[in-house]
Structure formats: C-alpha cells, structure tokens
Write a protein that holds these residues in place. Sequence first.
Motif, PDB file in Angstrom:
ATOM      1  N   GLY A   1       0.801  -1.225   0.000  1.00 11.18           N
ATOM      2  CA  GLY A   1       0.000   0.000   0.000  1.00 11.18           C
ATOM      3  C   GLY A   1       0.834   1.275   0.000  1.00 11.18           C
ATOM      4  N   ARG A   2       2.149   1.117  -0.075  1.00 10.82           N
ATOM      5  CA  ARG A   2       3.019   2.297   0.065  1.00 10.82           C
ATOM      6  C   ARG A   2       3.011   3.154  -1.207  1.00 10.82           C
ATOM      7  NH1 ARG A   2       8.940   1.502   2.648  1.00 10.82           N
ATOM      8  NH2 ARG A   2       9.532   0.444   0.725  1.00 10.82           N
ATOM      9  N   LEU A   3       2.915   4.456  -1.013  1.00 13.70           N
ATOM     10  CA  LEU A   3       2.952   5.409  -2.137  1.00 13.70           C
ATOM     11  C   LEU A   3       3.989   6.469  -1.803  1.00 13.70           C
ATOM     12  CD1 LEU A   3      -0.868   5.991  -2.691  1.00 13.70           C
ATOM     13  CD2 LEU A   3       0.691   4.852  -4.279  1.00 13.70           C
ATOM     14  N   ASN A   4       4.833   6.780  -2.774  1.00  8.01           N
ATOM     15  CA  ASN A   4       5.887   7.763  -2.528  1.00  8.01           C
ATOM     16  C   ASN A   4       5.665   8.998  -3.375  1.00  8.01           C
ATOM     17  OD1 ASN A   4       7.045   5.058  -1.879  1.00  8.01           O
ATOM     18  ND2 ASN A   4       8.723   6.346  -1.235  1.00  8.01           N
ATOM     19  N   CYS A   5       6.051  10.139  -2.831  1.00  4.37           N
ATOM     20  CA  CYS A   5       6.002  11.361  -3.627  1.00  4.37           C
ATOM     21  C   CYS A   5       7.011  11.231  -4.766  1.00  4.37           C
ATOM     22  CB  CYS A   5       6.355  12.559  -2.735  1.00  4.37           C
ATOM     23  SG  CYS A   5       6.365  14.088  -3.676  1.00  4.37           S
ATOM     24  N   SER A   6       6.586  11.585  -5.989  1.00  5.31           N
ATOM     25  CA  SER A   6       7.481  11.433  -7.146  1.00  5.31           C
ATOM     26  C   SER A   6       8.591  12.485  -7.136  1.00  5.31           C
ATOM     27  CB  SER A   6       6.685  11.533  -8.444  1.00  5.31           C
ATOM     28  OG  SER A   6       5.978  12.763  -8.469  1.00  5.31           O
ATOM     29  N   ASN A   7       8.445  13.494  -6.283  1.00  7.97           N
ATOM     30  CA  ASN A   7       9.488  14.508  -6.162  1.00  7.97           C
ATOM     31  C   ASN A   7      10.494  14.016  -5.107  1.00  7.97           C
ATOM     32  OD1 ASN A   7      11.034  16.716  -5.507  1.00  7.97           O
ATOM     33  ND2 ASN A   7       9.314  18.000  -4.828  1.00  7.97           N
ATOM     34  N   ALA A   8      11.643  13.484  -5.587  1.00  9.55           N
ATOM     35  CA  ALA A   8      12.598  12.856  -4.674  1.00  9.55           C
ATOM     36  C   ALA A   8      13.068  13.830  -3.591  1.00  9.55           C
ATOM     37  CB  ALA A   8      13.782  12.301  -5.454  1.00  9.55           C
ATOM     38  N   LYS A   9      13.070  15.115  -3.893  1.00 10.12           N
ATOM     39  CA  LYS A   9      13.519  16.094  -2.896  1.00 10.12           C
ATOM     40  C   LYS A   9      12.524  16.199  -1.738  1.00 10.12           C
ATOM     41  CE  LYS A   9      16.827  18.882  -5.315  1.00 10.12           C
ATOM     42  NZ  LYS A   9      16.777  18.421  -6.718  1.00 10.12           N
ATOM     43  N   CYS A  10      11.260  15.922  -2.010  1.00 13.49           N
ATOM     44  CA  CYS A  10      10.230  15.951  -0.958  1.00 13.49           C
ATOM     45  C   CYS A  10      10.286  14.642  -0.161  1.00 13.49           C
ATOM     46  CB  CYS A  10       8.843  16.139  -1.576  1.00 13.49           C
ATOM     47  SG  CYS A  10       7.494  15.903  -0.416  1.00 13.49           S
ATOM     48  N   GLY A  11      10.178  13.523  -0.857  1.00 15.73           N
ATOM     49  CA  GLY A  11      10.366  12.211  -0.222  1.00 15.73           C
ATOM     50  C   GLY A  11       9.242  11.778   0.706  1.00 15.73           C
ATOM     51  N   ALA A  12       8.098  12.462   0.692  1.00 18.60           N
ATOM     52  CA  ALA A  12       7.008  12.059   1.590  1.00 18.60           C
ATOM     53  C   ALA A  12       6.502  10.661   1.220  1.00 18.60           C
ATOM     54  CB  ALA A  12       5.873  13.069   1.521  1.00 18.60           C
ATOM     55  N   VAL A  13       6.097   9.924   2.236  1.00 19.11           N
ATOM     56  CA  VAL A  13       5.617   8.556   2.020  1.00 19.11           C
ATOM     57  C   VAL A  13       4.212   8.430   2.606  1.00 19.11           C
ATOM     58  CG1 VAL A  13       6.099   6.102   2.404  1.00 19.11           C
ATOM     59  CG2 VAL A  13       8.001   7.720   2.237  1.00 19.11           C
ATOM     60  N   TYR A  14       3.322   7.780   1.858  1.00 21.45           N
ATOM     61  CA  TYR A  14       1.934   7.582   2.298  1.00 21.45           C
ATOM     62  C   TYR A  14       1.622   6.091   2.255  1.00 21.45           C
ATOM     63  CZ  TYR A  14       1.761  12.559   1.314  1.00 21.45           C
ATOM     64  OH  TYR A  14       2.023  13.903   1.313  1.00 21.45           O
ATOM     65  N   HIS A  15       0.434   5.751   2.780  1.00 17.53           N
ATOM     66  CA  HIS A  15      -0.045   4.379   2.657  1.00 17.53           C
ATOM     67  C   HIS A  15      -1.514   4.458   2.261  1.00 17.53           C
ATOM     68  CE1 HIS A  15      -1.433   0.342   3.748  1.00 17.53           C
ATOM     69  NE2 HIS A  15      -0.179  -0.019   3.576  1.00 17.53           N
ATOM     70  N   LYS A  16      -1.880   3.681   1.225  1.00 19.06           N
ATOM     71  CA  LYS A  16      -3.243   3.765   0.673  1.00 19.06           C
ATOM     72  C   LYS A  16      -4.300   3.694   1.775  1.00 19.06           C
ATOM     73  CE  LYS A  16      -2.030   1.683  -3.738  1.00 19.06           C
ATOM     74  NZ  LYS A  16      -1.855   0.428  -4.419  1.00 19.06           N
ATOM     75  N   LYS A  17      -4.096   2.804   2.782  1.00 17.54           N
ATOM     76  CA  LYS A  17      -5.112   2.601   3.816  1.00 17.54           C
ATOM     77  C   LYS A  17      -4.733   3.322   5.121  1.00 17.54           C
ATOM     78  CE  LYS A  17      -5.958  -1.486   5.673  1.00 17.54           C
ATOM     79  NZ  LYS A  17      -5.755  -2.919   5.529  1.00 17.54           N
ATOM     80  N   ASN A  18      -3.497   3.136   5.576  1.00 19.29           N
ATOM     81  CA  ASN A  18      -3.113   3.599   6.929  1.00 19.29           C
ATOM     82  C   ASN A  18      -2.745   5.075   7.001  1.00 19.29           C
ATOM     83  OD1 ASN A  18      -3.314   0.878   7.324  1.00 19.29           O
ATOM     84  ND2 ASN A  18      -1.113   0.506   7.251  1.00 19.29           N
ATOM     85  N   ALA A  19      -2.283   5.653   5.892  1.00 16.44           N
ATOM     86  CA  ALA A  19      -1.870   7.074   5.927  1.00 16.44           C
ATOM     87  C   ALA A  19      -2.109   7.687   4.550  1.00 16.44           C
ATOM     88  CB  ALA A  19      -0.388   7.179   6.312  1.00 16.44           C
ATOM     89  N   PRO A  20      -3.400   7.752   4.140  1.00 17.06           N
ATOM     90  CA  PRO A  20      -3.679   8.223   2.772  1.00 17.06           C
ATOM     91  C   PRO A  20      -3.458   9.733   2.624  1.00 17.06           C
ATOM     92  CG  PRO A  20      -5.736   7.794   3.955  1.00 17.06           C
ATOM     93  CD  PRO A  20      -4.627   7.414   4.878  1.00 17.06           C
ATOM     94  N   PRO A  21      -3.140  10.188   1.414  1.00 15.61           N
ATOM     95  CA  PRO A  21      -3.028  11.638   1.211  1.00 15.61           C
ATOM     96  C   PRO A  21      -4.419  12.270   1.246  1.00 15.61           C
ATOM     97  CG  PRO A  21      -2.890  10.474  -0.871  1.00 15.61           C
ATOM     98  CD  PRO A  21      -2.959   9.420   0.186  1.00 15.61           C
ATOM     99  N   LYS A  22      -4.467  13.606   1.435  1.00 14.56           N
ATOM    100  CA  LYS A  22      -5.783  14.273   1.504  1.00 14.56           C
ATOM    101  C   LYS A  22      -6.491  14.178   0.152  1.00 14.56           C
ATOM    102  CE  LYS A  22      -4.658  17.502   5.207  1.00 14.56           C
ATOM    103  NZ  LYS A  22      -3.266  17.975   5.200  1.00 14.56           N
ATOM    104  N   VAL A  23      -5.705  14.381  -0.931  1.00 18.74           N
ATOM    105  CA  VAL A  23      -6.278  14.273  -2.281  1.00 18.74           C
ATOM    106  C   VAL A  23      -5.654  13.034  -2.924  1.00 18.74           C
ATOM    107  CG1 VAL A  23      -6.524  15.399  -4.527  1.00 18.74           C
ATOM    108  CG2 VAL A  23      -6.403  16.786  -2.429  1.00 18.74           C
ATOM    109  N   LEU A  24      -6.523  12.162  -3.460  1.00 18.29           N
ATOM    110  CA  LEU A  24      -6.056  10.892  -4.039  1.00 18.29           C
ATOM    111  C   LEU A  24      -4.894  11.121  -5.029  1.00 18.29           C
ATOM    112  CD1 LEU A  24      -6.977   7.859  -4.004  1.00 18.29           C
ATOM    113  CD2 LEU A  24      -8.152   8.393  -6.160  1.00 18.29           C
ATOM    114  N   GLY A  25      -3.792  10.435  -4.806  1.00 18.55           N
ATOM    115  CA  GLY A  25      -2.698  10.452  -5.782  1.00 18.55           C
ATOM    116  C   GLY A  25      -1.824  11.696  -5.773  1.00 18.55           C
ATOM    117  N   ILE A  26      -2.066  12.610  -4.806  1.00  8.96           N
ATOM    118  CA  ILE A  26      -1.299  13.875  -4.790  1.00  8.96           C
ATOM    119  C   ILE A  26      -0.637  14.066  -3.424  1.00  8.96           C
ATOM    120  CG2 ILE A  26      -1.502  16.415  -4.951  1.00  8.96           C
ATOM    121  CD1 ILE A  26      -1.999  15.078  -7.634  1.00  8.96           C
ATOM    122  N   CYS A  27       0.615  14.496  -3.440  1.00 10.51           N
ATOM    123  CA  CYS A  27       1.353  14.708  -2.189  1.00 10.51           C
ATOM    124  C   CYS A  27       0.779  15.915  -1.427  1.00 10.51           C
ATOM    125  CB  CYS A  27       2.831  14.937  -2.506  1.00 10.51           C
ATOM    126  SG  CYS A  27       3.812  15.280  -1.038  1.00 10.51           S
TER     127      CYS A  27
END
Length: 234
Positions: A138-164
């Motif tokens: 379920g892990r999703l990573n920000c595509s901007n390597a300088k940002c490096g934020a990590v989300y999880h589809k279920k446990n730590a979803p982003p506020k807007v689907l698919g966007i950091c």
Amino acid sequence: MADQAMLTKLLDVRILFLGPPGSGKGTQCKRLKAELGLPHLSTGDILRQGIVDGKAECLKAKTYVDSGNLVPDDLMILIIRERLAQSDCHRGFILDGFPRTLPQAKSLDDMLVSLKLPLSCVFNLVVNDEVIVERIAGRLNCSNAKCGAVYHKKNAPPKVLGICDICGSPLQQRSDDLPDIVKERLKVYKELTAPLIGYYTERKLLTEIDGSRSQDEIYADIMRNLETCVNAGG
Ligand code: AMP
C-alpha cells in the motif's frame, strides 16, 4: 517531546537503523530528523536521487536497485564515505539503510574511528513478513525525490487521491515495491543484512524496537531509548 537540554545533547548522537524493507525506518528517521535536526543519511534515497540526477556512481547502481539486489559494497562504501565527509555530519547523524552487509559494517567502523565519531546506538525495527508485505503493497511515494514524503493507501492516505499533501506532486509506487521484487529484497535482507543484528549486539549497541505498533508508539519508544543511551554517555 524532549526538553531543550536533552535536545542539545541529542545533536551529538550517531544513530543507525536496521530492519527489513517496510519496517518503517524511513518514516521514523524523517521524524527524528525533523525533531533533532540531524542529517538523515538514507542510502536508498541517495541512490534514487542520484539516478534521477544522472550521477555516474548511482547510475552504476540502477540495475541492482531495480532488481531488489544489493549494490556492490565498494560502490556503497564510496557513496557513504563521501556523504559522511560533508560538514553537516560532523557531530551527529542518522544512518538508514547502511550498512547492509558485514564488510560495509566493518568499513563504517573504520570510517567512524578516523572521523572520531563513534556510533551511539543501533535500533533494530522488528516486524514480521506479513505486516511488511501489507505495508509495502500500500506504500505510495512522492514522485518529487527532494520531498520524499511517504503515504499508505489505507493507513496514511493523502488528503487528495494520488497527490502529495506537502508539495502537490503526483504520488507513485516505487518500482522495487512490486511483489516479486519485495520478495527478493526480504530474502536478501535475511541472508546478508540480518547478521548485522549479532554484530551490533556483540558491541552492546543494539536495541530492539517492536515495529508493528503505530508510528507514534514506535517513535516514543525510540526517543525513550535514545535519551537513556545519551544519559548513559553513549
Ligand atoms: P532502501 O530504500 O533502503 O530500501 O534501498 C533501496 C535499494 O537501494 C536496495 O534494495 C538496494 O538495491 C540499494 N541499497 C540501498 N542501500 C544499500 C546498501 N547499503 N548496500 C547495498 N545496496 C543498497
């Protein structure tokens, strides 16, 4: 949250994290970095960023990273030696993903002796394979390597689907987080990296942390142990 006197002491700690892929090392290191202001030396992040930037030594590592195998020791030692020589590492730092083999651990010992910067403590995040597979799937990573934020589809979803949430870049799954490659990474961890648990236990540096709990509980446990280590003069 540590008090000011403790925060000052914590600027001088050299922390190393062990734990299989998906054990939460990166997440905990980012929190420690934010609270303590220590540089976070993640060899995986250094390689991914270096590949995007077209750095020669990182491009040499690409086929290994893509297949879930370890990059040769001599190349990794070179990369970490260069990073440790930078001025932000002259007091404390957090190592995440290095060392991953016994030869890397021995080289790190030599580097730290010559820099007069001994390790303060090693945390081993213990998580079973089932939890790891669920977390990585379920892990999703920000595509901007300088940002490096990590989300999880279920446990730590982003506020807007698919966007950091932080920088607004699209989120993506790491290519080495695909199930077959994760299997390979876990196999490699057990064969080559797990022996480091014994290596650092013998040196009385290792503390086991139950990494299956919530991020907040794990972080509180790490901070408690870090303060104990600093108070003991580690
Ligand atoms: P990570 O982000 O820590 O999971 O690392 C991603 C990939 O980078 C690993 O699967 C390896 O291919 C490579 N890598 C990172 N650190 C090391 C290291 N210390 N030794 C060898 N390969 C590494």
